[in-house]
Scaffold this motif. Sequence first.
Motif, PDB file in Angstrom:
ATOM      1  N   ILE A 329       0.840  -1.199   0.000  1.00 55.14           N
ATOM      2  CA  ILE A 329       0.000   0.000   0.000  1.00 55.14           C
ATOM      3  C   ILE A 329       0.876   1.250   0.000  1.00 55.14           C
ATOM      4  O   ILE A 329       1.941   1.280   0.640  1.00 55.14           O
ATOM      5  CB  ILE A 329      -0.944  -0.047   1.223  1.00 55.14           C
ATOM      6  CG1 ILE A 329      -2.007  -1.119   0.961  1.00 55.14           C
ATOM      7  CG2 ILE A 329      -1.588   1.307   1.514  1.00 55.14           C
ATOM      8  CD1 ILE A 329      -2.842  -1.478   2.132  1.00 55.14           C
ATOM      9  N   CYS A 330       0.447   2.272  -0.725  1.00 44.54           N
ATOM     10  CA  CYS A 330       1.187   3.536  -0.779  1.00 44.54           C
ATOM     11  C   CYS A 330       1.099   4.232   0.581  1.00 44.54           C
ATOM     12  O   CYS A 330       0.002   4.421   1.098  1.00 44.54           O
ATOM     13  CB  CYS A 330       0.603   4.445  -1.860  1.00 44.54           C
ATOM     14  SG  CYS A 330       1.284   6.113  -1.797  1.00 44.54           S
ATOM     15  N   PRO A 331       2.254   4.599   1.195  1.00 39.69           N
ATOM     16  CA  PRO A 331       2.214   5.202   2.530  1.00 39.69           C
ATOM     17  C   PRO A 331       1.491   6.551   2.542  1.00 39.69           C
ATOM     18  O   PRO A 331       0.957   6.955   3.571  1.00 39.69           O
ATOM     19  CB  PRO A 331       3.690   5.377   2.886  1.00 39.69           C
ATOM     20  CG  PRO A 331       4.444   5.247   1.615  1.00 39.69           C
ATOM     21  CD  PRO A 331       3.612   4.436   0.680  1.00 39.69           C
ATOM     22  N   LYS A 332       1.446   7.233   1.390  1.00 37.64           N
ATOM     23  CA  LYS A 332       0.774   8.546   1.373  1.00 37.64           C
ATOM     24  C   LYS A 332      -0.708   8.412   1.046  1.00 37.64           C
ATOM     25  O   LYS A 332      -1.562   8.966   1.727  1.00 37.64           O
ATOM     26  CB  LYS A 332       1.426   9.459   0.311  1.00 37.64           C
ATOM     27  CG  LYS A 332       2.825   9.918   0.716  1.00 37.64           C
ATOM     28  CD  LYS A 332       3.400  10.856  -0.340  1.00 37.64           C
ATOM     29  CE  LYS A 332       4.914  10.705  -0.413  1.00 37.64           C
ATOM     30  NZ  LYS A 332       5.444  11.081  -1.720  1.00 37.64           N
ATOM     31  N   CYS A 333      -1.025   7.680  -0.027  1.00 32.47           N
ATOM     32  CA  CYS A 333      -2.422   7.633  -0.511  1.00 32.47           C
ATOM     33  C   CYS A 333      -3.240   6.511   0.112  1.00 32.47           C
ATOM     34  O   CYS A 333      -4.453   6.486  -0.036  1.00 32.47           O
ATOM     35  CB  CYS A 333      -2.451   7.466  -2.019  1.00 32.47           C
ATOM     36  SG  CYS A 333      -1.328   8.533  -2.886  1.00 32.47           S
ATOM     37  N   LYS A 334      -2.577   5.567   0.780  1.00 34.24           N
ATOM     38  CA  LYS A 334      -3.255   4.419   1.394  1.00 34.24           C
ATOM     39  C   LYS A 334      -4.015   3.564   0.375  1.00 34.24           C
ATOM     40  O   LYS A 334      -5.010   2.934   0.696  1.00 34.24           O
ATOM     41  CB  LYS A 334      -4.235   4.857   2.512  1.00 34.24           C
ATOM     42  CG  LYS A 334      -3.663   5.820   3.545  1.00 34.24           C
ATOM     43  CD  LYS A 334      -2.626   5.140   4.425  1.00 34.24           C
ATOM     44  CE  LYS A 334      -2.037   6.121   5.442  1.00 34.24           C
ATOM     45  NZ  LYS A 334      -0.646   5.794   5.792  1.00 34.24           N
ATOM     46  N   ARG A 347       4.813   0.936  -7.978  1.00 27.70           N
ATOM     47  CA  ARG A 347       4.718   2.398  -7.977  1.00 27.70           C
ATOM     48  C   ARG A 347       3.271   2.793  -7.734  1.00 27.70           C
ATOM     49  O   ARG A 347       2.339   2.019  -7.975  1.00 27.70           O
ATOM     50  CB  ARG A 347       5.217   2.986  -9.295  1.00 27.70           C
ATOM     51  CG  ARG A 347       4.384   2.543 -10.482  1.00 27.70           C
ATOM     52  CD  ARG A 347       4.859   3.183 -11.769  1.00 27.70           C
ATOM     53  NE  ARG A 347       4.106   2.656 -12.888  1.00 27.70           N
ATOM     54  CZ  ARG A 347       2.871   3.083 -13.211  1.00 27.70           C
ATOM     55  NH1 ARG A 347       2.289   4.041 -12.533  1.00 27.70           N
ATOM     56  NH2 ARG A 347       2.239   2.532 -14.232  1.00 27.70           N
ATOM     57  N   CYS A 348       3.111   4.035  -7.245  1.00 25.25           N
ATOM     58  CA  CYS A 348       1.751   4.511  -7.011  1.00 25.25           C
ATOM     59  C   CYS A 348       1.271   5.244  -8.256  1.00 25.25           C
ATOM     60  O   CYS A 348       2.002   6.058  -8.821  1.00 25.25           O
ATOM     61  CB  CYS A 348       1.730   5.446  -5.808  1.00 25.25           C
ATOM     62  SG  CYS A 348       0.073   6.082  -5.481  1.00 25.25           S
ATOM     63  N   SER A 349       0.077   4.978  -8.690  1.00 23.16           N
ATOM     64  CA  SER A 349      -0.428   5.619  -9.894  1.00 23.16           C
ATOM     65  C   SER A 349      -0.947   7.025  -9.602  1.00 23.16           C
ATOM     66  O   SER A 349      -1.265   7.766 -10.504  1.00 23.16           O
ATOM     67  CB  SER A 349      -1.533   4.761 -10.505  1.00 23.16           C
ATOM     68  OG  SER A 349      -2.545   4.580  -9.543  1.00 23.16           O
ATOM     69  N   ARG A 350      -1.015   7.394  -8.305  1.00 18.49           N
ATOM     70  CA  ARG A 350      -1.534   8.735  -7.978  1.00 18.49           C
ATOM     71  C   ARG A 350      -0.405   9.726  -7.689  1.00 18.49           C
ATOM     72  O   ARG A 350      -0.419  10.845  -8.171  1.00 18.49           O
ATOM     73  CB  ARG A 350      -2.418   8.669  -6.739  1.00 18.49           C
ATOM     74  CG  ARG A 350      -3.577   7.741  -6.953  1.00 18.49           C
ATOM     75  CD  ARG A 350      -4.499   7.775  -5.766  1.00 18.49           C
ATOM     76  NE  ARG A 350      -5.683   7.020  -6.093  1.00 18.49           N
ATOM     77  CZ  ARG A 350      -6.866   7.298  -5.627  1.00 18.49           C
ATOM     78  NH1 ARG A 350      -7.019   8.317  -4.798  1.00 18.49           N
ATOM     79  NH2 ARG A 350      -7.891   6.584  -5.979  1.00 18.49           N
ATOM     80  N   CYS A 351       0.570   9.300  -6.817  1.00 20.55           N
ATOM     81  CA  CYS A 351       1.557  10.263  -6.340  1.00 20.55           C
ATOM     82  C   CYS A 351       2.975   9.959  -6.809  1.00 20.55           C
ATOM     83  O   CYS A 351       3.923  10.557  -6.339  1.00 20.55           O
ATOM     84  CB  CYS A 351       1.525  10.338  -4.818  1.00 20.55           C
ATOM     85  SG  CYS A 351       2.213   8.873  -4.046  1.00 20.55           S
ATOM     86  N   SER A 352       3.111   9.005  -7.672  1.00 18.74           N
ATOM     87  CA  SER A 352       4.410   8.617  -8.227  1.00 18.74           C
ATOM     88  C   SER A 352       5.398   8.073  -7.192  1.00 18.74           C
ATOM     89  O   SER A 352       6.597   8.050  -7.412  1.00 18.74           O
ATOM     90  CB  SER A 352       5.062   9.784  -9.008  1.00 18.74           C
ATOM     91  OG  SER A 352       5.563  10.738  -8.093  1.00 18.74           O
ATOM     92  N   PHE A 353       4.902   7.650  -6.028  1.00 19.55           N
ATOM     93  CA  PHE A 353       5.733   6.963  -5.035  1.00 19.55           C
ATOM     94  C   PHE A 353       6.234   5.658  -5.634  1.00 19.55           C
ATOM     95  O   PHE A 353       5.487   4.962  -6.314  1.00 19.55           O
ATOM     96  CB  PHE A 353       4.897   6.703  -3.765  1.00 19.55           C
ATOM     97  CG  PHE A 353       5.587   5.829  -2.759  1.00 19.55           C
ATOM     98  CD1 PHE A 353       6.537   6.353  -1.880  1.00 19.55           C
ATOM     99  CD2 PHE A 353       5.299   4.461  -2.681  1.00 19.55           C
ATOM    100  CE1 PHE A 353       7.171   5.537  -0.960  1.00 19.55           C
ATOM    101  CE2 PHE A 353       5.932   3.646  -1.773  1.00 19.55           C
ATOM    102  CZ  PHE A 353       6.867   4.188  -0.900  1.00 19.55           C
ATOM    103  N   ARG A 354       7.531   5.356  -5.393  1.00 22.32           N
ATOM    104  CA  ARG A 354       8.098   4.125  -5.931  1.00 22.32           C
ATOM    105  C   ARG A 354       8.639   3.249  -4.804  1.00 22.32           C
ATOM    106  O   ARG A 354       9.193   3.751  -3.836  1.00 22.32           O
ATOM    107  CB  ARG A 354       9.217   4.437  -6.920  1.00 22.32           C
ATOM    108  CG  ARG A 354       8.687   4.811  -8.268  1.00 22.32           C
ATOM    109  CD  ARG A 354       9.797   5.100  -9.260  1.00 22.32           C
ATOM    110  NE  ARG A 354       9.210   5.206 -10.592  1.00 22.32           N
ATOM    111  CZ  ARG A 354       9.005   4.156 -11.388  1.00 22.32           C
ATOM    112  NH1 ARG A 354       9.372   2.960 -11.002  1.00 22.32           N
ATOM    113  NH2 ARG A 354       8.452   4.312 -12.572  1.00 22.32           N
TER     114      ARG A 354
HETATM  115 ZN   LIG Z   1       0.523   7.333  -3.517  1.00 22.62          ZN
END
Ligand SMILES: [Zn+2]
Length: 410
Positions: A329-334, A347-354
């Motif tokens: 799970i993305c730590p920012k967007c959950k 990778r996150c499709s919303r915030c570009s977290f990798r």
């Molecule tokens: Zn994210």
Amino acid sequence: MGAQFTDYPNIIRLNPNIPYKTRGNAAVALRLNIPATLFNTVQEETIEEVETNSRIGSPGTDPAIAFLKGKPPDKLRRLARKALRDIVSENEAQETITRCKITALAYGSRLGLVGALSAIGECLGNDHTFELVAYRERKNWGTRRRVEERSVMRMDRLTAPWTFNSYDFDNKRTLVTPHGPDPVLLGIRGENPYVLLKAFRMLRIREAIERWVIFRTNHGTDAHLNASPLSTRVRPFTPVVLRGVVAEKPERIRGGHVFFTLRYNESSMLCAAFEPTGRFREVVARLISGDAVTVFGGLKKREDLPLVLNLEKLQIHRLAESVSIENPICPKCKKHLKSAGKAQGFRCSRCSFRAPSAKKKLTRRYRPLQKGLYVPDRKAQRHLTKPLSRYGMEKKIRDRSSLVGKWHDP
Ligand SMILES: [Zn+2]
């Protein structure tokens, strides 16, 4: 006049999967000690009773009678065992009659002979139960049976497990009374004659009782399934016991039936818990691929349909692990991350977290099911099916001589 019963009258249930049979596939045997001079009289009177009280000539009424002097020979006992678990042909019946010097007669179709012979040949030397059957006055035949439901519930609570299957508490249904236009008012099943008498007195019955009889029976003994712990031959209209593994998640179909495929010995078998089996279907529906089970039941064959095992019992030996696999799970967007490509992590499709070195997350799911033996709701249990309450109560006759004259409960 010199005739003495050496046993309770017996009710013997035979293979319940036979398509051409009376409704419960039952036969009755009377065992008597009589002076040789009375043999003809007893024979004549039996024939007269059957002829007066059967609707001979009406469709589906094909009674048969068999008389045997002395102990049932092995050949006859083998025929009886076969009739419980297999199909017995008219020829086999005829051959047994000739070889065992049995006097036999049949009205209509001669298939009734199989039942008559088997009733004599099955001596119930192993596990057995008793049934008290009360009969109705003729004027009441076809009317509603006036047995107070609450008294049946109370009797069941006070006498079980020494009595069994009197009331289905899950479906709120009285099981001691049948529903047809027959002369039977009720039948109470149990472990010995004394508890049946006690249970009978507990019932509030609002109609006249014409008579009652206690039978010794193979009801509730699994006699049809006990041939061998596991079946080696799989043929239509026979009972089978198979151990294997559930091939895929069971499927519910229209009408509320639940189906699954069992893999065993490099073969597979379609198994079904049909709608009348009630809550048993919920157990079956919770199976998943990989569960190790033994299935007990009868093989049904209908035209144009595959062979289906009609489940009478299910033993769950081992539950497979149910695992869900999820992306991290993305730590920012959950939200769940997406794969970033082969061997490149997520990778996150919303915030570009990798997360290049992250792994998929395995979660073991709770299985709402336990190992053990399961049977259908009481209302759907077959006459021969051993109810859960009878496990550990099985009996054997140790001393056969006790069958003569007076009956002693083991
Ligand atoms: Zn994210």
